[in-house]
Design an enzyme around this catalytic site. Structure first.
Site, mmCIF file in Angstrom:
data_model
loop_
_atom_site.group_PDB
_atom_site.id
_atom_site.type_symbol
_atom_site.label_atom_id
_atom_site.label_comp_id
_atom_site.label_asym_id
_atom_site.label_seq_id
_atom_site.Cartn_x
_atom_site.Cartn_y
_atom_site.Cartn_z
ATOM 1 N N GLU A 162 0.889 -1.188 0.170
ATOM 2 C CA GLU A 162 -0.080 -0.211 0.093
ATOM 3 C C GLU A 162 0.826 1.167 0.006
ATOM 4 O O GLU A 162 1.972 1.355 0.775
ATOM 5 C CB GLU A 162 -0.719 0.043 1.255
ATOM 6 C CG GLU A 162 -1.695 1.274 1.264
ATOM 7 C CD GLU A 162 -2.695 1.265 0.043
ATOM 8 O OE1 GLU A 162 -3.363 0.320 -0.466
ATOM 9 O OE2 GLU A 162 -2.526 2.455 -0.653
ATOM 10 N N LYS A 221 8.270 -1.467 -2.467
ATOM 11 C CA LYS A 221 7.744 -0.767 -1.252
ATOM 12 C C LYS A 221 8.632 -0.271 -0.373
ATOM 13 O O LYS A 221 8.525 1.043 0.075
ATOM 14 C CB LYS A 221 6.387 -1.745 -0.535
ATOM 15 C CG LYS A 221 5.750 -1.287 0.675
ATOM 16 C CD LYS A 221 5.267 0.071 0.302
ATOM 17 C CE LYS A 221 4.893 0.737 1.687
ATOM 18 N NZ LYS A 221 4.261 1.930 1.314
ATOM 19 N N CYS A 277 6.073 4.492 9.383
ATOM 20 C CA CYS A 277 6.714 3.613 8.482
ATOM 21 C C CYS A 277 7.970 4.153 8.029
ATOM 22 O O CYS A 277 8.874 3.059 7.724
ATOM 23 C CB CYS A 277 5.856 3.325 7.097
ATOM 24 S SG CYS A 277 4.425 2.654 7.740
HETATM 25 P P1 NAD Z 1 -2.053 -0.505 12.653
HETATM 26 O O1 NAD Z 1 -1.236 -0.648 13.917
HETATM 27 O O2 NAD Z 1 -2.852 0.746 12.506
HETATM 28 O O3 NAD Z 1 -2.984 -1.541 12.441
HETATM 29 C C1 NAD Z 1 -2.730 -3.180 12.353
HETATM 30 C C2 NAD Z 1 -4.010 -3.871 13.134
HETATM 31 O O4 NAD Z 1 -3.741 -5.272 12.861
HETATM 32 C C3 NAD Z 1 -4.006 -3.436 14.431
HETATM 33 O O5 NAD Z 1 -5.597 -2.857 14.823
HETATM 34 C C4 NAD Z 1 -3.969 -4.851 15.350
HETATM 35 O O6 NAD Z 1 -4.695 -4.998 16.265
HETATM 36 C C5 NAD Z 1 -4.148 -5.746 14.107
HETATM 37 N N1 NAD Z 1 -3.737 -7.199 14.262
HETATM 38 C C6 NAD Z 1 -2.355 -7.591 14.280
HETATM 39 N N2 NAD Z 1 -2.335 -8.883 14.419
HETATM 40 C C7 NAD Z 1 -3.628 -9.359 14.328
HETATM 41 C C8 NAD Z 1 -4.265 -10.854 14.161
HETATM 42 N N3 NAD Z 1 -3.256 -11.897 14.326
HETATM 43 N N4 NAD Z 1 -5.649 -10.896 13.970
HETATM 44 C C9 NAD Z 1 -6.284 -9.471 13.876
HETATM 45 N N5 NAD Z 1 -5.643 -8.523 14.057
HETATM 46 C C10 NAD Z 1 -4.464 -8.204 14.112
HETATM 47 O O7 NAD Z 1 -1.116 -0.574 11.171
HETATM 48 P P2 NAD Z 1 -1.195 0.135 9.914
HETATM 49 O O8 NAD Z 1 -0.699 1.614 10.062
HETATM 50 O O9 NAD Z 1 -2.501 -0.342 9.387
HETATM 51 O O10 NAD Z 1 -0.145 -0.610 9.046
HETATM 52 C C11 NAD Z 1 -0.318 -2.007 8.587
HETATM 53 C C12 NAD Z 1 0.928 -2.302 7.697
HETATM 54 O O11 NAD Z 1 0.717 -1.346 6.472
HETATM 55 C C13 NAD Z 1 2.235 -1.969 8.275
HETATM 56 O O12 NAD Z 1 2.994 -3.253 7.426
HETATM 57 C C14 NAD Z 1 2.600 -0.768 7.574
HETATM 58 O O13 NAD Z 1 4.066 -0.705 7.404
HETATM 59 C C15 NAD Z 1 2.082 -0.701 6.212
HETATM 60 N N6 NAD Z 1 1.549 0.553 5.733
HETATM 61 C C16 NAD Z 1 1.205 1.447 6.667
HETATM 62 C C17 NAD Z 1 0.743 2.896 6.061
HETATM 63 C C18 NAD Z 1 0.401 3.952 6.962
HETATM 64 O O14 NAD Z 1 0.009 4.879 6.511
HETATM 65 N N7 NAD Z 1 0.112 3.615 8.263
HETATM 66 C C19 NAD Z 1 0.807 3.012 4.680
HETATM 67 C C20 NAD Z 1 1.201 2.070 3.993
HETATM 68 C C21 NAD Z 1 1.604 0.778 4.408
HETATM 69 C C1 UGA Z 2 4.613 7.643 3.666
HETATM 70 C C2 UGA Z 2 4.646 7.443 2.306
HETATM 71 O O1 UGA Z 2 4.301 8.724 1.781
HETATM 72 C C3 UGA Z 2 3.461 6.553 1.879
HETATM 73 O O2 UGA Z 2 3.529 6.329 0.197
HETATM 74 C C4 UGA Z 2 3.537 5.211 2.422
HETATM 75 O O3 UGA Z 2 2.560 4.603 1.875
HETATM 76 C C5 UGA Z 2 3.538 5.357 3.890
HETATM 77 O O4 UGA Z 2 4.676 6.216 4.288
HETATM 78 C C6 UGA Z 2 3.820 3.983 4.627
HETATM 79 O O5 UGA Z 2 4.490 3.126 3.997
HETATM 80 O O6 UGA Z 2 3.302 4.037 5.797
HETATM 81 P P1 UGA Z 2 2.937 8.915 5.423
HETATM 82 O O7 UGA Z 2 4.088 8.406 6.496
HETATM 83 O O8 UGA Z 2 1.617 8.432 6.077
HETATM 84 O O9 UGA Z 2 3.114 8.286 4.064
HETATM 85 O O10 UGA Z 2 3.172 10.490 5.323
HETATM 86 P P2 UGA Z 2 4.151 11.313 4.297
HETATM 87 O O11 UGA Z 2 3.350 12.372 3.727
HETATM 88 O O12 UGA Z 2 4.955 10.732 3.467
HETATM 89 O O13 UGA Z 2 4.969 11.917 5.424
HETATM 90 C C7 UGA Z 2 5.952 11.483 6.298
HETATM 91 C C8 UGA Z 2 6.710 12.386 7.215
HETATM 92 O O14 UGA Z 2 7.461 13.309 6.382
HETATM 93 C C9 UGA Z 2 5.593 13.432 7.961
HETATM 94 O O15 UGA Z 2 6.181 13.686 9.371
HETATM 95 C C10 UGA Z 2 5.879 14.480 7.114
HETATM 96 O O16 UGA Z 2 5.617 15.679 7.731
HETATM 97 C C11 UGA Z 2 7.128 14.394 6.620
HETATM 98 N N1 UGA Z 2 7.619 15.230 5.345
HETATM 99 C C12 UGA Z 2 7.032 15.008 4.107
HETATM 100 C C13 UGA Z 2 8.332 16.247 5.467
HETATM 101 O O17 UGA Z 2 9.082 16.570 6.626
HETATM 102 N N2 UGA Z 2 8.637 17.028 4.255
HETATM 103 C C14 UGA Z 2 8.083 16.720 3.177
HETATM 104 O O18 UGA Z 2 8.484 17.282 1.995
HETATM 105 C C15 UGA Z 2 7.282 15.846 3.061
#
Ligand code: NAD
Ligand code: UGA
Length: 461
Positions: A162, A221, A277
């Site tokens: 994602e 990713k 992340c």
């Molecule tokens: P999160 O902590 O918000 O959510 C994860 C959820 O999974 C939690 O609610 C937890 O209770 C649940 N969980 C864990 N183990 C479980 C199990 N065995 N059964 C049922 N539920 C279970 O995490 P997130 O931010 O959604 O991130 C999830 C993944 O996506 C991570 O690998 C992260 O790196 C990736 N990712 C996150 C973002 C972001 O913006 N947060 C963007 C892209 C990718």
């Molecule tokens: C980031 C990536 O942008 C997503 O593509 C990815 O899916 C995600 O991580 C993930 O894998 O979790 P996110 O962390 O939600 O998304 O937000 P960003 O907009 O990337 O910002 C990350 C951090 O960098 C924030 O603290 C933001 O304020 C900072 N940032 C961003 C800067 O300091 N300068 C910039 O120019 C941009």
């Protein structure tokens, strides 16, 4: 395989919004988002859409449309695994805190637990989609776990990382730059890929759906996040050089960003990147490179994190030094706790680290954030220092409640409302001399200085 039932394990920042969009765009597919956290599921089901566990502009509208129609949130993990044709694993993959790879490698215990549970419960063939961010070749591990624990049904594994960013998640999901799907180069593998392509095709143009092998998808990713974070550390490192040389980082950023080969995104200097992340994914990349004996590659990427920490620390030091030098009140107002605007997520927020540095010097902090709750601030600070001095931290729901008690206001998050405050009115109440540390360079320097504040931004004088 025609997909009728989807189960997504993990109702977090990714699982919730992603499945809401998939359900909205595919009304004939039933989507169950399951989680073992009962409070979270209750919040996803709450009548009042303001209580959803994830704050994301536009999310509540989509949930309102699809929830109860073909989008459901449940704690009955086994039932929905059993009923699904396609299962997304969207659980957290934090940095390991113990064992081999401690402090660097991704902890796959939640992903592995899901694979075991799927194997235990499944009575029919299923496509398993790795949505969590994982080290390259994790799908192989998932495959092994599934096959070792269940030989009766066929499992096809896909990687579909994602790329959404928090705060703009709904837009990112609605019009993604690309959707990436990795699968096995076998007939069954390619059929599985096509099933997922079909789901995304309901709203994403075909040319934006990229299919690759599993390993390329997984590594892309981590690479995407590393490149984004690298740009921020690059511009942040130069912000310090600007302060020494009289150059202005905003002008430098604009000048280089207009070069189409460089591009203007992710060149905004800040008090340091946060979020759940960037740090964990780079640590993971560093670990993988080091495990492969690529020490120089590992060191190169690790430097992105070293600069990020340096940026947080040098800004903390500026505040501490100013208080000492000018003998100011050892108490400041901190505006913003979320790691960026338009989210209630605070994971790895720079505000946590700056606060911790100030608390270590006995500087009191009043914290205000429009979307973060007091309990979260306490949780974050306890996490970094279990014995932190609670008497020094005060969470305020009205930003300028105690403004006559300090000389310094420090902006940590770029919330729009901070730009629109009536700074003239605030100036009349704050102690003199008064200072604004703009950790996001969001205020208009000349206007703020004209009012009477001392303005301290990043990379500009
Ligand atoms: P999160 O902590 O918000 O959510 C994860 C959820 O999974 C939690 O609610 C937890 O209770 C649940 N969980 C864990 N183990 C479980 C199990 N065995 N059964 C049922 N539920 C279970 O995490 P997130 O931010 O959604 O991130 C999830 C993944 O996506 C991570 O690998 C992260 O790196 C990736 N990712 C996150 C973002 C972001 O913006 N947060 C963007 C892209 C990718
Ligand atoms: C980031 C990536 O942008 C997503 O593509 C990815 O899916 C995600 O991580 C993930 O894998 O979790 P996110 O962390 O939600 O998304 O937000 P960003 O907009 O990337 O910002 C990350 C951090 O960098 C924030 O603290 C933001 O304020 C900072 N940032 C961003 C800067 O300091 N300068 C910039 O120019 C941009």
């Amino acid at each position: 395989m025609k997909i009728k039932n989807i189960c997504c394990i993990g109702a977090g920042y990714v699982g919730g919004p992603t499945m809401s969009i998939i359900a909205q765009k595919n009304p004939k597919i039933k989507v169950h988002v399951v989680d073992m956290n009962t409070n979270k599921i209750a919040a996803w089901n709450s009548e009042n859409l303001e209580n959803l566990p994830v704050y994301e502009p536009g999310l509540s509208k989509v949930v309102k449309e699809a929830r109860g129609r073909n989008l459901f949130f449940s704690t009955d993990v086994n039932k929905h695994i059993d009923e699904a044709d396609m299962i997304f694993i969207s659980v957290n993959t934090p940095t390991k805190t113990t064992g081999e790879g401690k402090g660097y490698a991704a902890d796959l215990k939640y992903v592995e637990a899901c694979a075991k549970q799927i194997a235990k419960v499944s009575k029919s063939n299923k496509i398993i989609v790795e949505k969590s961010t994982v080290p390259v070749r994790t799908s192989e591990k998932i495959k092994q776990i599934l096959r070792l624990n269940n030989t009766d049904v066929d499992f096809q594994i896909l990687s579909n990382p994602e790329f959404l960013a928090e705060g703009t998640a709904m837009r990112d999901l609605e019009i993604p730059d690309r959707v990436l799907i990795g699968g096995d180069d076998t007939i069954k593998g390619q059929k599985a890929v096509n099933s997922l392509v079909k789901i995304y095709s309901s709203w994403v143009p075909k040319e934006n759906i990229l299919t690759t092998n599993l390993w390329s998808s997984e590594l892309s990713k981590l690479t995407a996040n590393a490149f984004l974070a690298q740009r921020i550390s690059s511009i942040n490192s130069l912000s310090e050089l600007c302060e020494k040389t009289g150059a202005d980082i905003e002008e430098v950023s604009k000048a280089i960003g207009m070069d189409l080969r460089i591009g203007s995104s992710f060149l905004k200097t800040s008090v340091g990147f946060g979020g759940s992340c960037f740090q964990k994914d780079i640590l993971n990349l560093v670990y993988i490179a080091r495990s492969e004996g690529l020490e120089k590659v590992a060191n190169y990427w690790e430097q992105v994190l070293i600069i990020n920490e340096h940026q947080r620390d040098r800004i903390s030091k500026k505040i501490i030094d100013l208080i000492r030098k000018e003998k100011l009140e050892p108490k400041i107002l901190l505006l913003g706790w979320a790691f960026k605007k338009n989210t209630n997520d605070t994971r790895e927020s720079a505000a946590i680290y700056v606060t911790n540095n100030l608390l270590n010097k006995n500087i009191g902090i009043d914290v205000y954030d429009p979307k973060v709750k007091q309990s979260q601030v306490d949780f974050d600070l306890s996490n970094i220092n279990a014995d932190y001095d609670k008497s020094l931290v005060n969470f305020i729901e009205e930003p300028f409640l105690n403004v006559s008690e300090y000389n310094i206001i420090a902006i940590m998050t770029e919330w729009d409302e901070f730009k629109d405050y009536n700074w003239e009115k605030i100036y009349k109440k704050i102690n003199n001399p008064s200072y604004i540390f703009d950790g996001r360079n969001i205020l208009e320097i000349e206007k703020i200085k004209k009012i009477g504040f001392n303005y301290i931004g990043l990379g500009r004088n």
